[in-house]
Design an enzyme around this catalytic site. Sequence first.
Site, PDB file in Angstrom:
ATOM      1  N   GLY A  24       0.676  -1.418  -0.276  1.00 20.98           N
ATOM      2  CA  GLY A  24       0.070  -0.395   0.342  1.00 20.98           C
ATOM      3  C   GLY A  24       0.594   1.160  -0.393  1.00 20.98           C
ATOM      4  O   GLY A  24       0.421   2.174   0.513  1.00 20.98           O
ATOM      5  N   GLY A  71      -0.506   5.116  -1.292  1.00 18.63           N
ATOM      6  CA  GLY A  71      -1.517   5.767  -0.648  1.00 18.63           C
ATOM      7  C   GLY A  71      -0.979   7.068   0.360  1.00 18.63           C
ATOM      8  O   GLY A  71      -0.245   7.256   0.156  1.00 18.63           O
ATOM      9  N   LEU A 117      -0.287   7.866   3.430  1.00 17.94           N
ATOM     10  CA  LEU A 117       0.207   6.878   4.245  1.00 17.94           C
ATOM     11  C   LEU A 117       1.600   6.459   3.708  1.00 17.94           C
ATOM     12  O   LEU A 117       3.179   7.047   4.423  1.00 17.94           O
ATOM     13  CB  LEU A 117      -0.143   6.071   5.783  1.00 17.94           C
ATOM     14  CG  LEU A 117       1.244   5.579   7.287  1.00 17.94           C
ATOM     15  CD1 LEU A 117       1.661   6.573   7.637  1.00 17.94           C
ATOM     16  CD2 LEU A 117       0.914   4.577   7.782  1.00 17.94           C
ATOM     17  N   ASP A 169       2.196  -1.967  -4.663  1.00 16.15           N
ATOM     18  CA  ASP A 169       0.638  -1.448  -4.340  1.00 16.15           C
ATOM     19  C   ASP A 169       0.312  -2.494  -5.275  1.00 16.15           C
ATOM     20  O   ASP A 169       0.513  -2.469  -6.396  1.00 16.15           O
ATOM     21  CB  ASP A 169       1.350   0.070  -4.352  1.00 16.15           C
ATOM     22  CG  ASP A 169      -1.189   0.618  -3.757  1.00 16.15           C
ATOM     23  OD1 ASP A 169      -0.597   1.435  -2.565  1.00 16.15           O
ATOM     24  OD2 ASP A 169      -1.827   0.564  -4.879  1.00 16.15           O
ATOM     25  N   ILE A 170      -0.854  -2.392  -5.708  1.00 17.88           N
ATOM     26  CA  ILE A 170      -2.298  -2.620  -6.170  1.00 17.88           C
ATOM     27  C   ILE A 170      -2.628  -1.892  -7.005  1.00 17.88           C
ATOM     28  O   ILE A 170      -2.883  -2.693  -8.599  1.00 17.88           O
ATOM     29  CB  ILE A 170      -3.419  -3.158  -5.799  1.00 17.88           C
ATOM     30  CG1 ILE A 170      -3.968  -4.308  -6.583  1.00 17.88           C
ATOM     31  CG2 ILE A 170      -4.599  -1.935  -5.481  1.00 17.88           C
ATOM     32  CD1 ILE A 170      -5.460  -4.523  -5.949  1.00 17.88           C
ATOM     33  N   ASP A 182      -1.095  -7.288  -5.448  1.00 16.29           N
ATOM     34  CA  ASP A 182      -2.571  -7.646  -4.674  1.00 16.29           C
ATOM     35  C   ASP A 182      -1.989  -8.411  -3.316  1.00 16.29           C
ATOM     36  O   ASP A 182      -1.805  -9.262  -3.586  1.00 16.29           O
ATOM     37  CB  ASP A 182      -3.631  -7.857  -5.162  1.00 16.29           C
ATOM     38  CG  ASP A 182      -4.832  -7.923  -4.333  1.00 16.29           C
ATOM     39  OD1 ASP A 182      -4.751  -8.107  -3.545  1.00 16.29           O
ATOM     40  OD2 ASP A 182      -5.209  -8.271  -5.474  1.00 16.29           O
ATOM     41  N   TYR A 239     -14.780  -1.916   9.075  1.00 15.51           N
ATOM     42  CA  TYR A 239     -12.988  -0.978   9.009  1.00 15.51           C
ATOM     43  C   TYR A 239     -12.236  -1.047  11.052  1.00 15.51           C
ATOM     44  O   TYR A 239     -11.506  -2.212  10.717  1.00 15.51           O
ATOM     45  CB  TYR A 239     -12.699  -0.024   8.713  1.00 15.51           C
ATOM     46  CG  TYR A 239     -11.239   0.830   9.201  1.00 15.51           C
ATOM     47  CD1 TYR A 239     -10.644  -0.214   8.475  1.00 15.51           C
ATOM     48  CD2 TYR A 239     -11.798   1.697   9.641  1.00 15.51           C
ATOM     49  CE1 TYR A 239      -9.399   1.073   8.596  1.00 15.51           C
ATOM     50  CE2 TYR A 239     -10.065   2.083   9.924  1.00 15.51           C
ATOM     51  CZ  TYR A 239      -9.258   1.535   9.429  1.00 15.51           C
ATOM     52  OH  TYR A 239      -8.147   2.690   9.638  1.00 15.51           O
ATOM     53  N   LYS A 247      -9.549  -4.185  11.996  1.00 14.16           N
ATOM     54  CA  LYS A 247      -8.526  -3.618  13.253  1.00 14.16           C
ATOM     55  C   LYS A 247      -8.756  -4.686  14.783  1.00 14.16           C
ATOM     56  O   LYS A 247      -7.184  -4.768  14.686  1.00 14.16           O
ATOM     57  CB  LYS A 247      -8.373  -2.360  13.293  1.00 14.16           C
ATOM     58  CG  LYS A 247      -8.508  -1.572  11.988  1.00 14.16           C
ATOM     59  CD  LYS A 247      -6.734  -1.690  11.512  1.00 14.16           C
ATOM     60  CE  LYS A 247      -6.825  -0.845  10.078  1.00 14.16           C
ATOM     61  NZ  LYS A 247      -5.288  -1.414   9.575  1.00 14.16           N
TER      62      LYS A 247
END
Length: 314
Positions: free
Chosen positions: A8, A11, A13, A34-35, A52, A142, A146
């Site tokens: 990722g 993104g 962050l 990253d995808i 992915d 979400y 987490k």
Amino acid sequence: MTKILITGAGGQLGSELTETLVNRYGTESVVATDINEESRSLFSEIAFDTLDVTDHRALKVLTEKHQITQIYHLAAILSATGEKKPRLAWQVNMDSLLSILELAKEKKLDKVYWPSSIAVFGPNSPRTHTPQHCIQEPLTVYGISKQAGERWCNYYFQKHGVDVRSLRYPGLVGYKSLPGGGTTDYAVDIYHHAVRKTPFTCFLKKDTVLPMMYMPDAIRATVELMEAPREAVKIRSSYNISSLSFTPEEIFRSILVHYPQFEISYSPDFRQEIADGWPQSIDDSEAIGDWGWKPEYDLERMTQDMLANLPHLY
Ligand code: NAD
Ligand code: SER
């Protein structure tokens, strides 16, 4: 030699954390993934692979190919998108974490970093100075992912000795990258509207207090946690960290000082309910005590820095 794989990386962050890790460890030591193939353009100086994270085999192949010793697993579906695509959120957020923890065990990786969120808390948690340990009954997919992820991290540390470290970030605000489908995204979007001199419509009510953090503090917290001695990291689920809390009206007023003509209106949508279930402020005394966490930015300083830097990007 330290060899870091970041998922990722394209993104909000990831793009900033990758830059910091490259500056710290060198271009040869960091592999961005990253995808989204378009993220490649952000990383001209380092290796980039399209990945992915739900593809366990591809993850393993890349780990072997680059002789990876640490993984920063940032890829996720955030809170607002997760409510629209709950199955996808669970698959991306959970399956990938389990794959990475299993890989870390099998390959004896030195360290794994995985971010959690204030979304692990719910309406039955204390809303102010929310403690490290308290009732957690998250209402979003979400948040559930987490919360479960934190338990898996702790499990792999306790049962298999995997050195996994984690922070429960509040909403992150930065000028270098755009947010990707969260409930706190308004706190970045508002600055973009201010510098473009366009009115801003906020999707939360004016008095919605949420914990937030300026990106330089979040990046520094991450590096400090990851570089802390193993024995100093006593919490292996995820650490509360805190910096500032504000409402949309307060951030608007901090911008008005610099852009007196700026206008805001309020049109709350489904994200209001998500925000109403989250804490307003966080007790981060365990992070302070265990590895010396200390934030630097308050709202005024963050606004000054955002507005000093953002116009250069337009
Ligand atoms: P983001 O949405 O900006 O970035 C996520 C990245 O993951 C994107 O580049 C996306 O292309 C990639 N991605 C999505 N699905 C993927 C898949 N299947 N395989 C590989 N990559 C995939 O999110 P962010 O704000 O950068 O968040 C990074 C991490 O920090 C996440 O785990 C998030 O939960 C956590 N976090 C962020 C915040 C915040 O305010 N930004 C707060 C708390 C926690
Ligand atoms: N900022 C994130 C979100 O709004 C919280 O993890 O989804």
